[in-house]
Design an enzyme around this catalytic site. Structure first.
Site, PDB file in Angstrom:
ATOM      1  CE  LYS A  57     -26.476  25.230 -21.955  1.00 34.88           C
ATOM      2  NZ  LYS A  57     -27.611  25.275 -21.645  1.00 34.88           N
ATOM      3  CD  GLN A 101     -30.826  24.954 -23.620  1.00 35.77           C
ATOM      4  OE1 GLN A 101     -29.770  24.140 -23.581  1.00 35.77           O
ATOM      5  NE2 GLN A 101     -30.687  25.960 -24.206  1.00 35.77           N
ATOM      6  CG  ASP A 124     -29.300  25.944 -16.363  1.00 35.45           C
ATOM      7  OD1 ASP A 124     -28.981  26.293 -16.693  1.00 35.45           O
ATOM      8  OD2 ASP A 124     -30.556  25.954 -17.232  1.00 35.45           O
TER       9      ASP A 124
END
Ligand code: NAP
Length: 286
Positions: A57, A101, A124
């Site tokens: 990412k 994460q 997200d």
């Protein structure tokens, strides 16, 4: 049984195009004197798979000109220390998006920490507020993998209005948000799960069929209406290598459009994360 030779969807090419578009827009912002968008990835601990995901990412961000505002916290970080890192990123004007994460180390309350992310920086799309905005059709940031599925369908010209869409899987990460994105596009949506009776019969009505299950090759020829668009979200590591939730060989003789695994939905997730970071930066600047 009708035989159709499926067109194989090139997720890598679509992902590259989206990433280029984001990169161009970031360049334009910077040339206009604006600050580049910034993504704060927060990694807690040393899980090797998570480290690879975060590294990918960060690399994609750098390629698109998005500022890499990474924080790595030790595995023994307390809830309060992780919360403080999130609060700092929430308050930081250079941070457009925050990605915590998952999974977090055992014993840490991941849902409450995820919920702490400002919904306007929730790239997200997984906070309860983002989920609520999606369900109510209000503007907001949407989860990346479902957005990637919609981008693939749009790129390949799949008509969604009035289409029968069947999603196998009802996770908060993929199945449920995708159902609302498809509903927003006026598809008639059915969500299947482990208690669905006669899965093949339900799936075989679908013009658009999505597997988001995590069971290798669960979806076979019997599940597919000839000519359907079949999107395989599944990523399953098996002794025979990486497999999707769809039996690719069987599906390629029956579907009209089909994603491979790998190279289908997988590359889209990072592309949509970059686009969400750009969207968040733009919304934050009004
Ligand atoms: P998940 O949270 O484990 O959810 C799986 C869903 O599948 C559940 O709703 C479950 O039903 C349903 N299910 C399980 N067995 C079934 C069966 N035999 N028949 C019908 N439904 C069944 O998984 P997830 O996070 O959504 O991920 C799904 C897959 O997508 C995984 O392979 C994952 O690795 C992959 N994935 C890929 C990406 C990407 O970037 N491409 C991103 C995220 C996930 P119940 O609710 O009844 O248990």
């Amino acid at each position: 049984m009708a035989t159709v030779a499926a067109t194989i969807i090139d997720g890598r090419a679509v992902s590259a195009r989206v990433r280029e578009e984001v990169g161009r827009e970031v360049k334009r912002m910077v040339a206009a004197g604006e600050r580049a968008p910034g993504l704060a990835t927060i990694l807690v601990g040393d899980d090797p798979a998570s480290a690879i995901y975060v590294a990918n990412k960060r690399k994609a961000c750098a390629e698109a000109g998005i500022a890499d505002l990474h924080r790595h916290l030790p595995a023994d970080s307390s809830h309060e220390q992780i919360a403080a890192a999130i609060d700092k990123a929430n308050a930081d004007a250079a941070t457009s998006g925050i990605l915590l994460q998952l999974p977090l180390p055992p014993g840490i309350d991941a849902p409450s920490l995820t919920a702490r992310i400002s919904p306007d920086k929730d790239v997200d799309g997984l906070t309860p507020i983002s989920a609520g905005r999606l369900v109510q059709g209000a503007p907001g940031l949407r989860p990346c993998t479902p957005l990637g599925v919609i981008e693939l369908l749009d790129t390949y010209g799949v008509e969604l209005q009035g289409a029968d869409a069947v999603i196998v899987g009802r996770s908060n990460l993929v199945g449920k948000p995708l159902a609302f994105l498809l509903l927003e596009r006026h598809a008639t949506v059915t969500i299947c799960h482990s208690r669905t009776r006669d899965l093949a019969a339900v799936c075989s009505r679908a013009d658009v069929l999505v597997g988001a299950v995590g069971v290798p090759e669960l979806i076979g020829a019997d599940h597919i209406k000839p000519g359907a668009a079949v999107i395989d979200v599944g990523i399953n590591r098996t002794e025979d290598g990486l497999k999707g939730d769809v039996d690719f060989a069987a599906a390629s003789e029956r579907a009209g459009l089909l994603t491979p695994v790998p190279g289908g939905v997988g590359p889209m997730t990072i592309a949509m994360l970059l686009r969400n970071t750009l969207t968040a930066a733009t919304l934050q600047r009004g």
